[in-house]
Every structure is written in structure tokens, then in C-alpha cells.
Design a protein around this motif. Sequence first.
Motif, short mmCIF file in Angstrom:
data_model
loop_
_atom_site.label_atom_id
_atom_site.label_comp_id
_atom_site.label_asym_id
_atom_site.label_seq_id
_atom_site.Cartn_x
_atom_site.Cartn_y
_atom_site.Cartn_z
N SER A 105 -74.33 9.26 -25.80
CA SER A 105 -73.51 10.38 -25.76
C SER A 105 -72.26 10.47 -25.91
N ALA A 106 -71.57 11.60 -26.12
CA ALA A 106 -69.93 11.53 -26.16
C ALA A 106 -69.52 10.81 -24.84
N LEU A 107 -69.87 11.05 -23.74
CA LEU A 107 -69.30 10.62 -22.50
C LEU A 107 -69.51 8.93 -22.68
N GLU A 108 -70.75 8.47 -23.09
CA GLU A 108 -71.09 7.05 -23.26
C GLU A 108 -69.95 6.36 -24.28
N ASN A 109 -70.02 6.98 -25.26
CA ASN A 109 -68.92 6.57 -26.32
C ASN A 109 -67.57 6.56 -25.88
N VAL A 110 -67.07 7.47 -25.11
CA VAL A 110 -65.84 7.44 -24.85
C VAL A 110 -65.57 6.10 -23.54
N ALA A 111 -66.52 6.04 -22.90
CA ALA A 111 -66.57 5.17 -21.79
C ALA A 111 -66.71 3.79 -22.07
N MET A 112 -67.27 3.61 -23.60
CA MET A 112 -67.47 2.27 -23.82
C MET A 112 -66.53 1.22 -23.92
N PRO A 113 -65.38 1.36 -24.19
CA PRO A 113 -64.05 0.45 -24.25
C PRO A 113 -63.92 -0.06 -22.79
N LEU A 114 -63.95 0.91 -21.67
CA LEU A 114 -63.93 0.49 -20.38
C LEU A 114 -64.91 -0.33 -19.72
N LEU A 115 -66.24 -0.20 -20.08
CA LEU A 115 -67.23 -0.74 -19.89
C LEU A 115 -67.40 -2.38 -20.50
N ALA A 128 -63.89 8.82 -18.59
CA ALA A 128 -64.36 9.28 -19.77
C ALA A 128 -64.55 10.72 -19.65
N GLU A 129 -65.03 11.16 -18.52
CA GLU A 129 -64.96 12.84 -18.31
C GLU A 129 -63.50 13.42 -18.40
N GLU A 130 -62.63 12.70 -17.69
CA GLU A 130 -61.37 13.18 -17.67
C GLU A 130 -60.75 13.41 -18.98
N TYR A 131 -60.85 12.30 -19.75
CA TYR A 131 -60.29 12.33 -21.19
C TYR A 131 -61.30 13.52 -22.39
N LEU A 132 -62.44 13.56 -21.95
CA LEU A 132 -63.08 14.37 -22.79
C LEU A 132 -62.50 15.78 -22.41
N LYS A 133 -62.02 16.00 -21.16
CA LYS A 133 -61.67 17.30 -20.60
C LYS A 133 -60.33 17.57 -21.31
N GLU A 139 -67.53 20.09 -21.75
CA GLU A 139 -69.01 20.70 -21.89
C GLU A 139 -69.95 20.22 -22.78
N ARG A 140 -69.41 19.32 -23.74
CA ARG A 140 -70.05 18.60 -24.69
C ARG A 140 -70.53 17.23 -24.39
N LYS A 141 -70.20 16.91 -23.33
CA LYS A 141 -70.23 15.37 -22.79
C LYS A 141 -71.61 14.61 -22.88
N ASN A 142 -72.69 15.36 -22.85
CA ASN A 142 -73.93 14.70 -22.89
C ASN A 142 -74.68 14.66 -24.24
N HIS A 143 -73.84 15.39 -25.43
CA HIS A 143 -74.32 15.57 -26.67
C HIS A 143 -74.11 14.14 -27.40
N ARG A 144 -75.06 13.79 -28.12
CA ARG A 144 -74.87 12.65 -29.03
C ARG A 144 -74.25 12.96 -30.36
N PRO A 145 -73.55 12.15 -31.03
CA PRO A 145 -72.70 12.36 -32.31
C PRO A 145 -73.24 13.53 -33.17
N MET A 146 -74.75 13.33 -33.51
CA MET A 146 -75.36 14.14 -34.50
C MET A 146 -75.44 15.48 -34.00
N GLY A 150 -67.76 18.23 -36.71
CA GLY A 150 -66.77 17.17 -37.28
C GLY A 150 -65.81 17.12 -36.34
N GLY A 151 -65.05 18.23 -35.82
CA GLY A 151 -63.83 18.58 -35.14
C GLY A 151 -64.25 17.75 -33.62
N GLU A 152 -65.54 18.01 -32.91
CA GLU A 152 -65.67 17.69 -31.69
C GLU A 152 -66.07 16.06 -32.04
N ARG A 153 -66.46 15.49 -32.90
CA ARG A 153 -66.53 14.27 -33.21
C ARG A 153 -65.35 13.44 -33.05
#
Length: 228
Positions: A105-115, A128-133, A139-146, A150-153
Motif C-alpha cells: 500500500s501507499a502507507l507501506e511504501n512510505v514506511a519502507m525506508p524506516l523499516l 508514514a501516515e504523517e508524511y502522506l498527510k 485518505e489513500r494510504k491503504n491503496h496499492r499503487p495500481m 499518476g499524481g498520487e503515486r
Amino acid sequence: MSNELLRIENLSKSYSSVGEGDKLVILEDINLILEKGETIAITGKSGCGKSTLLSVAALLSPKDGGKIYYEGVDTDSIKENDRPKLRNEKMGFVFQNSMLLEDFSALENVAMPLLIKGEKKKSAYEKAEEYLKMVGIEERKNHRPMKLSGGERQRTAIARALITEPSVVFADEPTGSLDEKTSRIIEELLISSVKKTGRGLILVTHNPLFAAKADKTFILSNGVLNEK
């Protein structure tokens, strides 16, 4: 305390060419200084070596000669095995195609470098949630890239690039695949996010309007970098 984040001195890079002993010079005697809160745009014709310069500056590709300093540290003194750690902690990356992991998900992608750094999952996800905000798509944090536009990615990629609080962000044609309206939004978001946090941004773009928003603009031509 110095505001200097990155210094490149007399950098050169070439590749073997057709013909024994021939070399194709890509970068020649490149000099560049990036300071805190500063955005530098690098422009030039397609195939002139802009992406190569970013790759060498980020220690992803070897240089032939010259020096690269990060926060005053000569990178020649950093062992090859320690360079991935430096990239993960001191550098952020935004590419044209976002380079998100499609199974996460978007959340997992953003968190990955910290993990990867070893941070606890709960803490990494909260950040990761703070940075997505911050980039406007919490609100799109649980969506996968597909499932993202394009802008959200690209917003997700920017959040991922900034979450480790890097010194320098490298962006290689980050709006190259977006429509004009979305491009303007991403351009403003990327530059303002970096400036607000005191990071440095080195941006490769073919778009003169995007480049004009940078603090400094350089043109790469025939291996030589000149300030515009």
C-alpha cells in the motif's frame, strides 16, 4: 555551522566506446555546491548525461575522477559496504515512474525506508501516515499503487523520499509522465516540501518552466555543466 550539504569538485565520467581504447566522455570537470533549503535544476538535451550525473552524485555509479563531499565528508573515505546505509539515511529519491512497490500500500511504501533502517513497525507507520498527510493523500494510504493516479503515486514517492529526513533529495524527471495540471501541483509540492524542511534538492528536468522555479539552474551540454 556550514550550510553546505553536497559539494562536487572536478567530477568526470566516461564510458568505453566503439573502437579499442576509445572513450565516450559523459561528464567533464563538473563542479557544483548544494546548500540547505536550496533547489538546483539541471537541464539539457535528452541523452546529454543528466541522469548519469544524478547517479554518480548519489553514489549509485562510480566516477572516473574528482571528489564528492556529503556534509563535508569525502565519500572516497566511505567503504562500498557502507554506501547503501548513507543513501538510505542521507538521500531521498523521486523518479519519473515513482518506483513504488506494487504489492504494498501507499502507507507501506512510505514506511519502507524506516523499516529497512530497523525502526519499529508501529512508529514507522505513524510517521508514514504523517508524511502522506503532508503531501495531501492520507485518505489513500491503504491503496496499492495500481489504484492510485499518476499524481498520487508521485505524492507517495515524495513522502517516501522525505521520511528519513535526508540531507539531499534527487529527483529525476519527477513530472515527466504527468499531465500539465498535475505536474504544476507536484512541482510546487516537491520544492516547497524540501525548502520547508531545510533539505537540498537536485532536480533533473527537460521542462524549462519547472527549472525556472529552482534557486539555480544549470545546463549540461557536451559533458560540461554551466550555470544559466
